[in-house]
Design a protein around this motif. Structure first.
Motif, mmCIF file in Angstrom:
data_model
loop_
_atom_site.group_PDB
_atom_site.id
_atom_site.type_symbol
_atom_site.label_atom_id
_atom_site.label_comp_id
_atom_site.label_asym_id
_atom_site.label_seq_id
_atom_site.Cartn_x
_atom_site.Cartn_y
_atom_site.Cartn_z
ATOM 1 N N UNK A 134 17.478 59.275 14.242
ATOM 2 C CA UNK A 134 18.844 58.883 15.009
ATOM 3 C C UNK A 134 19.335 60.046 15.915
ATOM 4 N N UNK A 135 19.189 59.036 17.457
ATOM 5 C CA UNK A 135 19.090 60.009 18.913
ATOM 6 C C UNK A 135 20.134 59.256 19.321
ATOM 7 N N UNK A 136 21.332 59.999 19.242
ATOM 8 C CA UNK A 136 22.841 59.759 19.624
ATOM 9 C C UNK A 136 24.301 60.352 18.403
ATOM 10 N N UNK A 137 25.545 60.042 18.957
ATOM 11 C CA UNK A 137 26.056 60.259 17.801
ATOM 12 C C UNK A 137 26.383 59.181 17.014
ATOM 13 N N UNK A 138 25.342 59.268 16.281
ATOM 14 C CA UNK A 138 25.930 57.975 14.488
ATOM 15 C C UNK A 138 26.340 58.442 14.199
ATOM 16 N N UNK A 139 28.026 58.678 12.884
ATOM 17 C CA UNK A 139 28.364 59.076 11.771
ATOM 18 C C UNK A 139 27.523 58.360 10.309
ATOM 19 N N UNK B 25 22.787 49.453 10.752
ATOM 20 C CA UNK B 25 24.373 48.657 10.976
ATOM 21 C C UNK B 25 24.362 50.248 11.199
ATOM 22 N N UNK B 26 25.394 50.898 12.372
ATOM 23 C CA UNK B 26 25.937 51.858 12.154
ATOM 24 C C UNK B 26 27.553 52.236 12.825
ATOM 25 N N UNK B 27 28.119 53.299 12.379
ATOM 26 C CA UNK B 27 29.008 53.415 13.209
ATOM 27 C C UNK B 27 29.098 54.803 14.338
ATOM 28 N N UNK B 28 30.085 55.066 15.327
ATOM 29 C CA UNK B 28 29.221 56.138 15.674
ATOM 30 C C UNK B 28 30.738 56.731 15.563
ATOM 31 N N UNK B 29 30.855 58.347 16.131
ATOM 32 C CA UNK B 29 31.667 59.058 16.015
ATOM 33 C C UNK B 29 33.086 59.036 16.558
#
Length: 75
Positions: A28-33, A59-63
């Motif tokens: 993952x490249x990014x701010x994923x929680x 499916x994802x949730x960011x910080x």
């Protein structure tokens, strides 16, 4: 196995990118929680599953609380 990577998949508004690396797991490249990985049949897979060629849904949730869904196409 560099050809095993997915095309660059970016979520529209979150600046998140999911890539299948050389050992065929997700990076993952990014701010994923948190994120969940599913096969095309909707079955939940372990986040460190070795991906065979096919279509997957993440499916994802960011910080910052944004939620998103993206599709991975593994060659």
């Amino acid at each position: 196995l560099a050809d095993a990577s997915v095309e660059g998949i970016e979520a529209a508004d979150d600046n998140v990118r999911f890539v299948v690396n050389d050992n065929r797991t997700i990076t993952i490249d990014g701010d994923v929680e948190s994120y969940r990985l599913y096969n095309i049949h909707g079955q939940f897979l372990s986040n460190n599953a070795r991906l065979e060629p096919g279509v997957y849904v993440v499916t994802y949730k960011t910080r910052n609380g944004n939620k998103g869904t993206t599709k991975l196409l593994v060659h």
